[in-house]
Design an enzyme around this catalytic site. Structure first.
Site, PDB file in Angstrom:
ATOM      1  N   HIS A 107       0.865  -1.195   0.000  1.00 34.72           N
ATOM      2  CA  HIS A 107       0.000   0.000   0.000  1.00 34.72           C
ATOM      3  C   HIS A 107       0.892   1.233   0.000  1.00 34.72           C
ATOM      4  CE1 HIS A 107       0.948  -0.584   4.230  1.00 34.72           C
ATOM      5  NE2 HIS A 107       0.481   0.609   4.527  1.00 34.72           N
ATOM      6  N   HIS A 152       1.533   3.832   1.939  1.00 36.04           N
ATOM      7  CA  HIS A 152       2.079   4.571   3.077  1.00 36.04           C
ATOM      8  C   HIS A 152       3.601   4.579   2.909  1.00 36.04           C
ATOM      9  CE1 HIS A 152      -1.556   4.088   6.008  1.00 36.04           C
ATOM     10  NE2 HIS A 152      -1.545   5.287   5.446  1.00 36.04           N
ATOM     11  N   ASP A 158       6.213   4.416   4.627  1.00 30.65           N
ATOM     12  CA  ASP A 158       7.141   3.462   5.255  1.00 30.65           C
ATOM     13  C   ASP A 158       7.288   2.182   4.427  1.00 30.65           C
ATOM     14  OD1 ASP A 158       4.404   3.248   6.157  1.00 30.65           O
ATOM     15  OD2 ASP A 158       4.995   1.773   7.663  1.00 30.65           O
ATOM     16  N   HIS A 159       6.417   1.985   3.437  1.00 35.55           N
ATOM     17  CA  HIS A 159       6.438   0.739   2.648  1.00 35.55           C
ATOM     18  C   HIS A 159       7.076   0.882   1.270  1.00 35.55           C
ATOM     19  CE1 HIS A 159       3.949  -1.614   5.496  1.00 35.55           C
ATOM     20  NE2 HIS A 159       3.718  -0.387   5.912  1.00 35.55           N
ATOM     21  N   HIS A 184      -7.107  -1.487   5.741  1.00 32.92           N
ATOM     22  CA  HIS A 184      -6.140  -0.574   6.343  1.00 32.92           C
ATOM     23  C   HIS A 184      -6.566   0.886   6.153  1.00 32.92           C
ATOM     24  CE1 HIS A 184      -2.345   0.541   8.032  1.00 32.92           C
ATOM     25  NE2 HIS A 184      -1.804   0.983   6.916  1.00 32.92           N
ATOM     26  N   ASP A 238       0.108  -4.024   6.142  1.00 31.12           N
ATOM     27  CA  ASP A 238      -0.608  -3.406   7.269  1.00 31.12           C
ATOM     28  C   ASP A 238      -2.096  -3.687   7.143  1.00 31.12           C
ATOM     29  OD1 ASP A 238       1.884  -2.368   7.618  1.00 31.12           O
ATOM     30  OD2 ASP A 238       1.304  -0.249   7.472  1.00 31.12           O
ATOM     31  N   HIS A 284       6.140  -5.230  11.788  1.00 24.97           N
ATOM     32  CA  HIS A 284       5.580  -3.879  11.855  1.00 24.97           C
ATOM     33  C   HIS A 284       5.372  -3.475  13.322  1.00 24.97           C
ATOM     34  CE1 HIS A 284       3.103  -0.396  10.521  1.00 24.97           C
ATOM     35  NE2 HIS A 284       3.723  -0.563   9.376  1.00 24.97           N
TER      36      HIS A 284
HETATM   37 ZN   LIG Z   1       3.262   0.622   7.698  1.00 23.24          ZN
HETATM   38 ZN   LIG Z   2       0.196   1.505   6.467  1.00 24.89          ZN
END
Ligand SMILES: [Zn+2]
Ligand SMILES: [Zn+2]
Length: 315
Positions: free
Chosen positions: A67, A69, A71-72, A144, A218, A277
């Site tokens: 996805h 976000h 951080d990914h 999510h 997530d 995570h």
């Molecule tokens: Zn994340």
């Molecule tokens: Zn996320």
């Protein structure tokens, strides 16, 4: 017993942090290496340095982003630059949910059009399958609060065990014909001056199931969406951002607690569970493991960064 050399299957936990990195945990990145094929599931910031530390090399065949976000996916910018710098010319496949084409275009534009290799983006929806030479990656929908997908890597079934004694009884000389039978081909031998066909099922046991790995990205717990394809997986890598004590917060921000990850592991009947995570609010993942074990009787770990798990063949 002659056996076909099987492909090894390794999972490298290159990043196991939640939304914020810590001094010990990098943002999400899981490398799965099946034989000579290397896949990344998410590519958080710093992924390429983690690949150096884990000595995996940079020969990535495909990247799956769960996805959008940051951080990914932030690690893909640096990784793409390095691959280009090192002279890569082979295409890199990037799979993800809705938005993946814009993302790959952004990577290309931020590289100021100097990316030395093509990036092939493909959007996956729940149920989409990506075929590799000896396994398939299937996407499933996550929950999510934004479009997101998780992935099941499922290895093809292997041929059954080869019965060498039976093959010799049937008059097959040890040698190349053994290999052909093991690969599922019919061979012929000369018996009393006549050619006799011997199909592989006369010397092979029943097919043996392939191995499988589930990565949720997530998500809230989503047993139903993962479905049959993830049942009995060798490894479930599940969002466990929070301890059970913070279950309210997990619901608010569309993540799972370790106990919820344990419930999914039990419902799917997986062989083992890896909790990832992990939120930066915790200094240890000890309570996460404890919470998951209350719900799931199998092996539970909260791998630290650079942990490598080898998944053996099932017998
Ligand atoms: Zn994340
Ligand atoms: Zn996320």
């Amino acid at each position: 017993m002659v056996r076909i050399a099987g492909e090894t299957l390794h999972v490298f936990f290159l990043g196991t942090a939640g939304a914020l990195p810590t001094t010990n945990r990098n943002p999400p990145c899981i490398m799965v290496r099946h034989g000579s094929q290397t896949l990344l599931f998410d590519c958080g910031e710093g992924a390429q340095q983690q690949m150096m530390r884990a000595r995996t090399g940079f020969a990535v065949d495909a990247v799956f982003i769960s996805h959008w976000h940051a951080d990914h996916f932030l690690g893909l910018f640096g990784l793409a630059h390095t691959l280009s710098f090192m002279g890569r010319t082979e295409p890199l496949a990037v799979y993800g949910p809705e938005g993946v084409h814009e993302f790959s275009e952004l990577v290309r534009r931020l590289s100021r059009f100097t990316l030395g290799f093509p990036m092939h983006a493909a959007e996956l929806k729940p149920g989409s399958e990506v075929r590799f030479p000896s396994f398939t990656v299937t996407a499933f929908g996550t929950q999510h609060g934004m479009p997101g997908i998780g992935f099941v890597l499922c290895e093809d079934a292997r041929p059954g065990r080869f019965n060498r004694e039976r093959a010799i009884e049937l008059g097959i000389p040890p040698g190349p014909l053994f290999g052909r039978l093991q690969r599922g081909e019919t061979v012929s031998v000369v018996r009393n001056g006549e050619a006799v066909a011997i199909p592989p099922d006369q010397v092979l046991g029943p097919p043996r199931p392939g191995r499988s790995v589930v990565y949720t990205g997530d998500t809230r717990p989503i047993h139903g969406q993962i479905g049959e394809v993830g049942r009995g997986a060798d490894l479930l890598i599940h969002d466990a951002t929070f301890e059970d004590a913070d279950a309210d917060r997990a619901r608010e921000v569309f993540h799972s607690t370790a106990g919820e990850a344990g419930e999914i592991a039990a419902a799917l009947g997986v062989q083992r569970l890896a909790l990832v995570h992990i939120s930066s609010r915790y200094t240890s993942a000890g309570n996460h493991v404890r919470d998951a074990k209350k719900k799931y009787g199998g092996e539970v770990t909260a791998p630290s960064d650079l942990t490598v798990i080898e998944l053996p063949f099932r017998e």
